[in-house]
Motif scaffolding. Structure first.
Motif, PDB file in Angstrom:
ATOM      1  N   ALA A  92       0.191   4.553  33.156  1.00 16.63           N
ATOM      2  CA  ALA A  92       0.362   4.638  31.695  1.00 16.63           C
ATOM      3  C   ALA A  92       1.267   5.161  30.459  1.00 16.63           C
ATOM      4  CB  ALA A  92      -1.627   5.491  31.531  1.00 16.63           C
ATOM      5  N   PHE A  93       1.908   6.604  31.704  1.00 16.01           N
ATOM      6  CA  PHE A  93       2.801   7.077  31.193  1.00 16.01           C
ATOM      7  C   PHE A  93       4.279   5.894  31.536  1.00 16.01           C
ATOM      8  CE2 PHE A  93       6.920   9.115  31.965  1.00 16.01           C
ATOM      9  CZ  PHE A  93       6.292  10.316  31.247  1.00 16.01           C
ATOM     10  N   PHE A  94       4.485   4.669  31.968  1.00 17.40           N
ATOM     11  CA  PHE A  94       5.147   3.771  32.146  1.00 17.40           C
ATOM     12  C   PHE A  94       5.406   3.334  31.182  1.00 17.40           C
ATOM     13  CE2 PHE A  94       7.620   0.592  32.975  1.00 17.40           C
ATOM     14  CZ  PHE A  94       8.944   0.963  34.065  1.00 17.40           C
ATOM     15  N   GLU A  95       4.269   2.832  30.914  1.00 15.63           N
ATOM     16  CA  GLU A  95       3.902   2.133  29.942  1.00 15.63           C
ATOM     17  C   GLU A  95       4.258   2.912  28.221  1.00 15.63           C
ATOM     18  OE1 GLU A  95      -0.524   0.795  29.993  1.00 15.63           O
ATOM     19  OE2 GLU A  95      -0.049  -0.745  31.301  1.00 15.63           O
ATOM     20  N   ARG A  96       3.883   3.769  27.833  1.00 15.07           N
ATOM     21  CA  ARG A  96       3.868   4.600  27.156  1.00 15.07           C
ATOM     22  C   ARG A  96       5.473   5.130  27.191  1.00 15.07           C
ATOM     23  NH1 ARG A  96       0.049   7.364  28.732  1.00 15.07           N
ATOM     24  NH2 ARG A  96       0.997   9.256  29.327  1.00 15.07           N
ATOM     25  N   HIS A  97       6.111   5.412  28.090  1.00 19.00           N
ATOM     26  CA  HIS A  97       7.664   5.859  27.296  1.00 19.00           C
ATOM     27  C   HIS A  97       8.290   4.406  28.131  1.00 19.00           C
ATOM     28  CE1 HIS A  97       6.149   9.643  26.111  1.00 19.00           C
ATOM     29  NE2 HIS A  97       4.750   9.262  27.580  1.00 19.00           N
ATOM     30  N   SER A  98       8.195   3.141  28.653  1.00 18.93           N
ATOM     31  CA  SER A  98       9.484   2.555  29.482  1.00 18.93           C
ATOM     32  C   SER A  98      10.374   2.763  28.549  1.00 18.93           C
ATOM     33  CB  SER A  98       9.171   0.945  28.139  1.00 18.93           C
ATOM     34  OG  SER A  98       9.566   0.142  29.526  1.00 18.93           O
ATOM     35  N   PRO A  99      12.109   2.980  29.929  1.00 21.61           N
ATOM     36  CA  PRO A  99      12.478   2.917  29.217  1.00 21.61           C
ATOM     37  C   PRO A  99      13.340   1.442  28.581  1.00 21.61           C
ATOM     38  CG  PRO A  99      13.182   2.710  31.959  1.00 21.61           C
ATOM     39  CD  PRO A  99      11.329   2.408  31.464  1.00 21.61           C
ATOM     40  N   MET A 100      13.096   0.175  28.534  1.00 20.31           N
ATOM     41  CA  MET A 100      13.035  -0.373  27.941  1.00 20.31           C
ATOM     42  C   MET A 100      11.944  -1.387  26.165  1.00 20.31           C
ATOM     43  SD  MET A 100      15.120  -1.804  30.104  1.00 20.31           S
ATOM     44  CE  MET A 100      15.564  -3.587  30.078  1.00 20.31           C
ATOM     45  N   GLU A 101      12.783  -0.902  25.742  1.00 17.42           N
ATOM     46  CA  GLU A 101      12.131  -1.746  24.618  1.00 17.42           C
ATOM     47  C   GLU A 101      10.718  -3.423  25.084  1.00 17.42           C
ATOM     48  OE1 GLU A 101      11.194   0.049  21.839  1.00 17.42           O
ATOM     49  OE2 GLU A 101      12.542   1.202  22.816  1.00 17.42           O
ATOM     50  N   GLY A 102       9.930  -2.933  23.991  1.00 15.45           N
ATOM     51  CA  GLY A 102       8.800  -4.256  24.067  1.00 15.45           C
ATOM     52  C   GLY A 102       8.426  -4.647  25.261  1.00 15.45           C
ATOM     53  N   LEU A 103       7.912  -3.982  26.506  1.00 17.49           N
ATOM     54  CA  LEU A 103       6.617  -4.367  27.413  1.00 17.49           C
ATOM     55  C   LEU A 103       6.329  -5.030  26.922  1.00 17.49           C
ATOM     56  CD1 LEU A 103       7.173  -4.078  30.678  1.00 17.49           C
ATOM     57  CD2 LEU A 103       5.954  -1.764  30.273  1.00 17.49           C
ATOM     58  N   GLN A 104       6.051  -6.326  26.957  1.00 15.16           N
ATOM     59  CA  GLN A 104       5.090  -7.828  27.341  1.00 15.16           C
ATOM     60  C   GLN A 104       4.100  -7.436  28.498  1.00 15.16           C
ATOM     61  OE1 GLN A 104       4.697  -8.396  24.004  1.00 15.16           O
ATOM     62  NE2 GLN A 104       5.578  -6.324  23.053  1.00 15.16           N
ATOM     63  N   THR A 105       4.391  -7.745  29.179  1.00 14.23           N
ATOM     64  CA  THR A 105       3.853  -8.410  30.575  1.00 14.23           C
ATOM     65  C   THR A 105       3.764  -7.019  32.203  1.00 14.23           C
ATOM     66  OG1 THR A 105       3.465 -10.026  29.677  1.00 14.23           O
ATOM     67  CG2 THR A 105       3.099  -9.457  31.746  1.00 14.23           C
ATOM     68  N   TRP A 106       2.501  -6.806  32.931  1.00 18.80           N
ATOM     69  CA  TRP A 106       3.020  -6.402  34.184  1.00 18.80           C
ATOM     70  C   TRP A 106       2.775  -7.562  35.009  1.00 18.80           C
ATOM     71  CZ3 TRP A 106       4.608  -1.570  35.209  1.00 18.80           C
ATOM     72  CH2 TRP A 106       4.176  -1.244  34.994  1.00 18.80           C
ATOM     73  N   LEU A 107       3.556  -7.402  36.164  1.00 18.23           N
ATOM     74  CA  LEU A 107       3.833  -8.212  37.456  1.00 18.23           C
ATOM     75  C   LEU A 107       3.170  -6.887  37.951  1.00 18.23           C
ATOM     76  CD1 LEU A 107       6.135 -11.083  36.672  1.00 18.23           C
ATOM     77  CD2 LEU A 107       3.705 -10.565  35.905  1.00 18.23           C
ATOM     78  N   LEU A 108       2.925  -8.189  39.245  1.00 14.92           N
ATOM     79  CA  LEU A 108       2.436  -7.272  40.528  1.00 14.92           C
ATOM     80  C   LEU A 108       2.050  -7.675  41.622  1.00 14.92           C
ATOM     81  CD1 LEU A 108      -0.717  -6.437  41.685  1.00 14.92           C
ATOM     82  CD2 LEU A 108       0.089  -4.446  39.635  1.00 14.92           C
TER      83      LEU A 108
END
Length: 158
Positions: A92-108
């Motif tokens: 959740a923190f990464f989603e809110r404070h991603s160092p890259m703009e426009g994060l649309q998808t997580w993969l794993l």
């Protein structure tokens, strides 16, 4: 009284602590060595977050970002602190404070025999997309399939 937990970005200087935590968290698999973590963290678009309590690293996540997609490379939580929401807080923190703009998808990817992790990711909204046969290697030599998962962030406030 519970110690205060703090989430912060991690650097190469934390690689030894991250490797020790990875070893503790993944007792059945080949853990990542500090030198491998250092090499990884020196690459562009690789980011690490950690949860500290009383200056002790108790959970961390490493993610790789490319364009609008982030891949979780690993999440490790100290065995005594698992199932307390730390991994969910890191995501959740990464989603809110991603160092890259426009994060649309997580993969794993996750080991097919790690049902608790698969259930955890499904609870967070990840879906199963496929399988990599015999991707993971256990210490005793057994090979385990990887389950490929993704989560769309489109339409979510990040």
């Amino acid at each position: 009284m519970t110690a205060r937990e703090v989430i912060d970005w991690l650097s190469v200087s934390e690689a030894t602590n991250m490797a020790a935590l990875h070893t503790a968290a993944f007792r059945e698999t080949e853990a990542w060595e500090a030198s491998a973590i250092e090499d990884l963290l020196r690459q562009p678009n690789i980011y690490a977050l950690g949860v500290y309590t009383d200056a002790l690293l108790i959970s961390f996540m490493i993610a790789q970002v490319a364009v609008d997609c982030a891949e979780i490379l690993t999440i490790a939580t100290h065995p005594k602190r698992q199932r307390k929401g730390l991994a969910a807080r890191l995501i959740a923190f990464f989603e809110r404070h991603s160092p890259m703009e426009g994060l649309q998808t997580w993969l794993l990817d996750v080991a097919a025999d790690n049902q608790s992790a698969i259930a955890f990711y499904e609870k967070l909204g990840f879906q199963v997309d496929g399988r990599r046969p015999e991707y993971y290697k256990r210490l005793e030599g057994q090979r385990i399939d990887a389950i490929l998962m993704s989560k769309s962030l489109a339409g979510q406030a990040t």
